[in-house]
Write a protein that holds these residues in place. Sequence first.
Motif, short mmCIF file in Angstrom:
data_model
loop_
_atom_site.label_atom_id
_atom_site.label_comp_id
_atom_site.label_asym_id
_atom_site.label_seq_id
_atom_site.Cartn_x
_atom_site.Cartn_y
_atom_site.Cartn_z
N UNK A 1 0.95 -1.18 -0.19
CA UNK A 1 0.11 0.00 -0.03
C UNK A 1 0.92 1.38 0.01
N UNK A 2 0.20 2.37 -0.46
CA UNK A 2 1.06 3.52 -0.62
C UNK A 2 0.08 4.69 -0.34
N UNK A 3 0.67 6.08 -0.92
CA UNK A 3 0.02 7.29 -0.45
C UNK A 3 -1.39 7.31 -1.46
N UNK A 4 -1.31 6.62 -2.58
CA UNK A 4 -2.42 6.75 -3.38
C UNK A 4 -3.41 5.50 -3.30
N UNK B 1 -8.63 3.79 0.25
CA UNK B 1 -9.28 3.07 1.32
C UNK B 1 -8.09 2.19 2.22
N UNK B 2 -7.23 2.81 2.86
CA UNK B 2 -5.95 2.04 3.24
C UNK B 2 -6.76 1.09 4.43
N UNK B 3 -7.62 1.50 5.21
CA UNK B 3 -7.81 0.57 6.40
C UNK B 3 -8.52 -0.84 5.60
N UNK B 4 -9.45 -0.55 4.79
CA UNK B 4 -9.87 -1.87 3.99
C UNK B 4 -8.69 -2.95 3.46
#
Length: 284
Positions: free
Chosen positions: A188-191, A194-197
Motif C-alpha cells: 500500500x502507498x499514499x495513493x 481506502x487504506x483500512x480496508x
Amino acid sequence: MDTVSLTGKELAAAINADTKVRAAVLTASGTAPRLALIVANDDPASAWYVNSLRKAAERIGIACETVDLGADATVAAIRAELEAHSAAASTDAIMLQTPLPAGITLDDVSSSIAATKDVDGVSPLSLGLLASGLEGFVPATSEAVVELLKQHQIMLSGRNVTVVGRSNIVGKPLAQLLLAENATVTIAHSRTADLPSVTATADIVVAAAGRIGLVTGKHIREGAVVVDVGTNEAPDGKIVGDVEADSVRAKASALSPVPGGVGPVTTALLMRHVVTAAENARRA
Ligand code: NAP
C-alpha cells in the motif's frame, strides 16, 4: 488483548555478539573491517544516526571513517567520493546517508557504490539482485523486519502481509524478502484507496510510511501482527513510529515497539554486512 511486544534488543545483541567475534578474527589476521560513512547534509537527525552508527561500529571493532561532503555537494562530487571508496582497497563497506542535498535523490548517485561494498543494498544492482532472488546485500531495515518476525516465531509462509510504504530502501525490498519467505504480499502507498480496508485483511501489517499514527486499531483485524518501521520525530522531540500503539494494542496479537523494535536489529544487521563485506574482500 494481551499483545506480545516484538522487541529487537535480544536479537540485536545476539547478532552483535557473533559479528564482534568475526570482526576480531579479521583484526587479528591483519586489518579491522573498514566502513566509510558518506554524509552530504546538515540534518540533525542524520547527524544523530551517523553518531549512533559510529558508536555501534566501535563496539563491534569496525573502523569507521566519516566523510562530510556538505549539504551543498553536487551529484558529481557525491559520485566521485562513492567511486573512490568503491575502488579503494582500504574501504570494505560504504554507506551513503540520507537526506541528500536538495534536488538530489538516492537514485541519482547510488549506482556509484560497488555492489560488493553496498552494505545497505541501495544500489540498482543490489536491488536487482534481490528482486531476482540472487545473492547480494539486502537493505538492512527490510531484512530486520523479516528477522524480527522469525525470531518471535511468527510464520510467514502462506500468510497475507500488507506493507504500507513502497520506497526503494524499505517497502519494495521488504516485499521481495517476504515473497521469498512465501508470504502473499500487498503493498500500500499514499495513493491506495481506502487504506483500512486493505490492511484489515492482512495477517501481518508492516507500517513503513513515515507518518505518525497512520496505522490505528481500525486498520487491523483482531489478532493481527503489526510491525512498526516508522521512525518519526514527534513535536515533543520523542522518536515515535507510524502506529497508534494504544488502539492497535487493543486488537493486535503482537506489535513491535518504537524505539527498541526494528531499529536495533537494523543497526546490528548493517554491522554484520560490513564484516561480511570485509571477509569477502580478504578472500578475494
Ligand atoms: P519514504 O521514502 O518517505 O517512503 C514513504 C512511503 O510511505 C512511500 O511509499 C509513500 O507512498 C508511503 N506513504 C506516505 N504516506 C502514506 C499514507 N498516508 N498512506 C499510505 N502510504 C503512505 O520513507 P522510507 O525511507 O521508506 O521510510 C519509512 C519510515 O521508516 C520512516 O519513518 C523512516 O524514518 C523509517 N525508517 C526506519 C528505519 C529503521 O531502522 N527503523 C530505517 C529506515 C527508515 P508514495 O510512494 O505514494 O509517496
